[in-house]
Design an enzyme around this catalytic site. Structure first.
Site, mmCIF file in Angstrom:
data_model
loop_
_atom_site.group_PDB
_atom_site.id
_atom_site.type_symbol
_atom_site.label_atom_id
_atom_site.label_comp_id
_atom_site.label_asym_id
_atom_site.label_seq_id
_atom_site.Cartn_x
_atom_site.Cartn_y
_atom_site.Cartn_z
ATOM 1 N N ARG A 56 -8.154 -7.659 5.817
ATOM 2 C CA ARG A 56 -9.254 -6.996 5.740
ATOM 3 C C ARG A 56 -9.883 -6.300 6.500
ATOM 4 O O ARG A 56 -10.411 -6.316 7.553
ATOM 5 C CB ARG A 56 -9.996 -8.420 5.258
ATOM 6 C CG ARG A 56 -9.840 -9.289 3.747
ATOM 7 C CD ARG A 56 -10.869 -10.161 3.339
ATOM 8 N NE ARG A 56 -10.136 -11.190 1.593
ATOM 9 C CZ ARG A 56 -9.343 -11.314 2.140
ATOM 10 N NH1 ARG A 56 -8.432 -12.661 3.500
ATOM 11 N NH2 ARG A 56 -9.021 -12.104 0.915
ATOM 12 N N HIS A 91 -5.320 -4.957 2.731
ATOM 13 C CA HIS A 91 -4.215 -5.076 2.696
ATOM 14 C C HIS A 91 -3.582 -3.255 2.680
ATOM 15 O O HIS A 91 -2.878 -3.048 2.300
ATOM 16 C CB HIS A 91 -3.109 -5.841 1.283
ATOM 17 C CG HIS A 91 -3.177 -7.573 2.382
ATOM 18 N ND1 HIS A 91 -2.457 -7.802 3.530
ATOM 19 C CD2 HIS A 91 -3.465 -8.423 1.700
ATOM 20 C CE1 HIS A 91 -3.249 -8.739 3.932
ATOM 21 N NE2 HIS A 91 -3.096 -9.063 1.956
ATOM 22 N N HIS A 109 4.485 -10.306 4.254
ATOM 23 C CA HIS A 109 3.791 -11.213 3.713
ATOM 24 C C HIS A 109 4.292 -12.013 2.148
ATOM 25 O O HIS A 109 4.160 -12.064 0.725
ATOM 26 C CB HIS A 109 2.676 -10.321 2.514
ATOM 27 C CG HIS A 109 1.384 -10.620 2.166
ATOM 28 N ND1 HIS A 109 0.979 -11.644 1.324
ATOM 29 C CD2 HIS A 109 -0.483 -10.957 2.574
ATOM 30 C CE1 HIS A 109 -0.342 -11.777 1.101
ATOM 31 N NE2 HIS A 109 -0.990 -11.917 1.561
ATOM 32 N N ASP A 140 -6.719 -20.563 4.863
ATOM 33 C CA ASP A 140 -6.287 -19.382 4.051
ATOM 34 C C ASP A 140 -8.018 -18.568 5.501
ATOM 35 O O ASP A 140 -8.581 -18.270 5.543
ATOM 36 C CB ASP A 140 -7.095 -18.405 3.087
ATOM 37 C CG ASP A 140 -7.128 -17.001 3.281
ATOM 38 O OD1 ASP A 140 -6.323 -16.034 3.618
ATOM 39 O OD2 ASP A 140 -7.582 -16.349 1.868
ATOM 40 N N GLN A 191 -2.533 -15.123 9.663
ATOM 41 C CA GLN A 191 -2.839 -15.679 8.493
ATOM 42 C C GLN A 191 -2.093 -16.934 7.833
ATOM 43 O O GLN A 191 -1.030 -16.521 7.780
ATOM 44 C CB GLN A 191 -3.373 -14.745 8.022
ATOM 45 C CG GLN A 191 -4.328 -14.695 6.317
ATOM 46 C CD GLN A 191 -5.678 -14.925 7.285
ATOM 47 O OE1 GLN A 191 -5.829 -14.654 8.232
ATOM 48 N NE2 GLN A 191 -6.043 -15.119 6.445
ATOM 49 N N GLU A 246 1.313 -14.944 8.041
ATOM 50 C CA GLU A 246 1.291 -13.348 8.596
ATOM 51 C C GLU A 246 0.862 -12.944 9.382
ATOM 52 O O GLU A 246 -0.007 -13.471 9.761
ATOM 53 C CB GLU A 246 0.336 -12.664 7.389
ATOM 54 C CG GLU A 246 0.223 -13.424 5.591
ATOM 55 C CD GLU A 246 -0.683 -12.716 5.106
ATOM 56 O OE1 GLU A 246 -1.512 -12.245 5.031
ATOM 57 O OE2 GLU A 246 -1.036 -13.783 4.716
#
Length: 444
Positions: free
Chosen positions: A113, A138, A212, A282, A333, A363
């Site tokens: 983000r 993304h 991803h 997350d 992530q 990620e």
């Protein structure tokens, strides 16, 4: 006169060669038109035609030109059964229309983000496309995950790979500078999928590429959750976020919190058993036990290590499949799929409806919103330098549990004994018939 004649011959030769090239192009176009009803369907077929990588251990990866997507990844489970461990779709439409939550995609220009879809670079403010309320996620509305990459396959000894390339023009999604991005997927003979992401730009630009893929080591066909998975992440800090999932620019120790995954932890323990994370994970982890300051100091053109270092291990007790992740990046992530199929069900390969927590993503990346956060590692790529993010997925299996191994051995002994008894009974029965026939013949 001789000079004029030679010049005419040269011009004629060039014209004939050009005509031949045009005819060849026309023949190719005609051939394509004959094999497809229209150019749109041809393009659709081109986007969905996978590059297929295999090794002798039974690992097989399908990579799409569209979005550089890992569409399928099969590995042998503990019993040797081929198991597809990634979520995805059989058709192209879900990847294009937004149904896919970035399944298997290569995301960029900036993964994760950027707050308010805005950043300042060298004294100029840039407004990029927002696709999550006011946030850019993304890469924006049409990031690298929705672009057609050009690829070619290659081999390196027993290893096979595909290299994909995408040319991002200056101003695409609001980002400055034309950029060349490449990603190489190399499947090795020892069951590693090595992913090398690189980029070079003609002007300063933020760059943060990430892979991803969503995994389910139980097998995507099971429609199960990943809450039975055991997870280890080598990290001492996370970057806590606000309600918009934007990092607050500080670093929080994981010790004494549900985010502490330095020792193998069953996901259900922290998610469904009162562990404090009912919506799951997350969050960005600061890897390798580094502090935020150390990560910032070590970062150079996208990486903190020259060679990938072990960061994550995840396993399924059901199939025994293990995934180890190594990376050169400072962050990771970890997403446990808490929003998957929430609001609208997601139906994937083979008509399987993926449940909430039906897959996890790991990620490898720079930290989210790094372009706007002074405490985070630098995310700006400048001309003359090459950005690089290398991650390695290494697959294996857990040892067979002792109790199960004993049960299998016991069952094997029982089957062997039964086979021996059956053979003996057949031998005895055959001998009896021979003796009876012999006695009958003598009396005759």
């Amino acid at each position: 006169m001789h000079f004029v004649f030679s010049t005419l011959l040269f011009v004629a030769g060039v014209w004939l060669a050009s005509a031949a090239e045009v005819r060849q192009h026309m023949n190719f176009t005609s051939c394509v038109m004959r094999s497809c009803r229209n150019l749109s369907s041809c393009l659709q077929a081109q986007k969905l035609e996978p590059f297929i990588l295999k090794n002798h251990r039974g690992v097989e990866a399908h990579i799409l030109p569209y979005g550089a997507v890992v569409q399928k990844l099969t590995v042998p489970d503990r019993s040797g059964r081929s198991t597809d461990v990634v979520l995805g779709f059989d058709t192209l439409t879900p990847y294009e229309d937004g149904t896919s939550p970035y399944f298997g995609a290569l995301v960029g220009r900036v993964a994760n983000r950027i707050a308010n879809a805005t950043f300042e670079l060298d004294g100029k403010t840039y407004h990029i496309s927002a696709n999550e309320n006011t946030t850019s996620l993304h890469g924006g509305m049409t990031g690298f995950s929705k672009r057609l990459w050009k690829g070619h396959v290659f081999t390196e000894g027993e290893d096979s790979g595909v290299m994909l390339r995408y040319e991002s023009p200056d101003g695409e999604e609001g980002y400055p500078g034309s950029l060349t991005a490449t990603v190489t997927y190399l499947l090795t003979s020892n069951s590693e999928l090595r992913i090398n992401m690189e980029g070079s730009s003609q002007a300063p630009t933020p760059l943060n590429l990430a892979q991803h893929t969503y995994f389910n080591l139980n097998g995507q066909h099971t429609a199960s959750t990943v809450l039975n998975h055991d997870v280890t992440i080598q990290a001492s800090y996370i970057t806590p976020v606000d309600k918009q999932l934007i990092p607050m620019g500080v670093f929080m120790p994981v010790a004494g919190t549900p985010y502490n995954l330095n020792n193998s932890t069953r996901l259900s323990h922290n998610i469904h058993q009162g562990g404090g994370l009912p919506d799951g994970y997350d969050i960005n982890y600061v890897l390798f036990g580094l502090t935020g300051e150390q990560a910032k100091d070590k970062m150079l053109h996208g990486k903190v290590w020259d060679e990938p270092q072990p960061a994550v291990k995840i396993s399924s007790p059901t199939t025994g499949i293990t995934l180890e992740v190594a990376t050169t990046s400072p962050g990771l992530q970890f997403y446990s799929g808490g929003l998957l199929s929430v609001g609208a069900p997601v139906t994937g390969k083979g008509g399987i409806q993926y449940p909430r927590f039906g897959g996890f993503a790991v990620e490898t990346q720079n930290f989210p919103n790094a372009i706007n956060t002074a405490a985070f590692p630098d995310s700006v790529l400048r001309p003359g330098h090459v950005y690089q993010n290398v991650c390695v997925w290494r697959f294996g299996t857990l040892p067979t549990p002792t109790r199960l191994r004993k049960l299998i051995m016991g069952l094997g002994l029982v089957l062997a004994l039964a086979a021996a008894v059956t053979a003996c009974m057949r031998y005895i029965g055959t001998g009896s018939r021979h003796r009876w026939h012999g006695s009958s013949y003598a009396k005759a």
